[in-house]
Design an enzyme around this catalytic site. Sequence first.
Site, PDB file in Angstrom:
ATOM      1  N   GLU A  10      27.456   9.525  -2.886  1.00  0.00           N
ATOM      2  CA  GLU A  10      26.689  10.651  -3.438  1.00  0.00           C
ATOM      3  C   GLU A  10      25.433  10.854  -2.611  1.00  0.00           C
ATOM      4  OE1 GLU A  10      25.435  10.749  -7.491  1.00  0.00           O
ATOM      5  OE2 GLU A  10      27.370  10.051  -8.266  1.00  0.00           O
TER       6      GLU A  10
ATOM      7  N   GLU B 171      26.447  22.270 -12.686  1.00  0.00           N
ATOM      8  CA  GLU B 171      27.080  21.863 -13.939  1.00  0.00           C
ATOM      9  C   GLU B 171      26.104  22.098 -15.098  1.00  0.00           C
ATOM     10  OE1 GLU B 171      29.330  18.016 -13.463  1.00  0.00           O
ATOM     11  OE2 GLU B 171      28.462  18.155 -11.449  1.00  0.00           O
TER      12      GLU B 171
ATOM     13  N   LYS C 223      24.902  19.230 -17.901  1.00  0.00           N
ATOM     14  CA  LYS C 223      24.314  17.944 -17.549  1.00  0.00           C
ATOM     15  C   LYS C 223      22.943  17.832 -18.202  1.00  0.00           C
ATOM     16  CE  LYS C 223      24.996  15.622 -14.003  1.00  0.00           C
ATOM     17  NZ  LYS C 223      24.948  14.992 -12.661  1.00  0.00           N
TER      18      LYS C 223
ATOM     19  N   GLU D 205      19.082  18.491 -12.335  1.00  0.00           N
ATOM     20  CA  GLU D 205      20.387  17.894 -12.608  1.00  0.00           C
ATOM     21  C   GLU D 205      21.491  18.936 -12.714  1.00  0.00           C
ATOM     22  OE1 GLU D 205      21.582  14.664 -12.957  1.00  0.00           O
ATOM     23  OE2 GLU D 205      19.699  14.184 -11.963  1.00  0.00           O
TER      24      GLU D 205
END
Length: 472
Positions: free
Chosen positions: A272, A326, A329, A335
Amino acid sequence: MSMATFTLPFFLSLLLLPLFSLLTFAADNTTGTIGINYGRIANNLPPPEKVVALFKSQGINKVKLYDTDAAVLTALANSGINVVVALPNELLSSAANDPSFADQWVQANISHYYPQTQIEAIAVGNEVFADPNNTTKFLVPAITNLQSALVKHNLSSSIKLSSPIALSALQNSYPPSSGSFKPDLIEPAVKPLLDFLSKTSSYLMINAYPFFAYEANADQISLDYALFRTNSGNVDSGNGLRYNSLMEAQLDAVFAAMSALGYDDVKLVVTETGWPSNGDENEIGAGKANAAAYNGNLVKRVLTGGGTPLKPQDPLNVYLFALFNENQKPGPTSERNYGLFYPDEGKVYDIPLTLAGLSGAQTNPVNESKAQVPTTAPSSGNTWCVANANAGDEKLQTALDYACGEGGADCRSIQEGSTCFNPNTLEAHASYAFNSYYQKKARGTGTCDFGGAAYVVAQPPRYGTCEYPTGY
């Protein structure tokens, strides 16, 4: 012999060099790979079949998942995409305490889909050492039981096991040469994990985010240093190596930490890394311009070859975080804004994701407020080849002699009295010669390596007033 004194007859003597040494410079290819994390903590994402089509349209052939969702694994079947799946943290205790659970999990989630779905690795847990549920003690027993299950199903030679760890597992990370793991993690978890990885020829999965370090220390860390842009760099007082990017410094801190425990043979994969395109007011550096610069320059860095200063021969293999923004999240605004794509599959910003896409690409195609616009001009899309000063004078000189001789680089400008003779240093002269060779070879894969003596940059080299061409 220094560049200041070379002559044409000396070049001819290069023909006496062993042929294999010349072929090494021409054919050595240490380019890395780019993959993408496909997270799904959202209620507005396209179906897996459309996502697979998106991967293909972008030339992405490596994907990392956070589970073993049946619909996703089925959609990836026969796609030609290599897949890393995950056993979530909440299943670690079951896999650790019950070998039959591990066996059944492998049978239902791995062997059921393989080989039609090209599963190449299993991420066992995620950042387990930072898990508030205290699952660290289950990690190595779970990996051990899963390995036994892979052996039973004849999958152990095809599928690797590892576990992504966060940089918070380090006690020290600066300078990189002082890298060390937190003492309380070493005996219970880190050493057993590294021992397993070494014995199975697997690799340590690392989640590395220069954004977090920059956000917390923006008054001390250069933004250019964090974004892979041209900067003066930092010299490690412990090993003398120069670092021009925060990411490489972070990775070498992990290498140093592993070396301190006697595991120099274990390689790394960055499972990541990313930069948010939006954030809260206090999230310094978050924004589209910086996200595009970080991810775009990182892709160029990975796909054009070479490793870190400490491990120059080990290519960088990286999974960007993440495919989509997203919306479900939790946490700060950042985030929910790491995606390269919006849920409607539109690009958040435009960066190349493949080697073919590097030509003519820009890493900063957006306009933002003054606080978020990079402090230096963005890349023009061109790339240059420069000397790796960490390779040492002997390797640089040998590679320089080859480039100017058998390699056919145009080195007239670095002869005494010519426009690029000054500065009269080995690094500057080698950079000019390497770049000439690289450009003459149409910037082809592997043509800027010279056995680890060179690497590709996305900004024009700066040695005196010399101009570095991008074509011949």
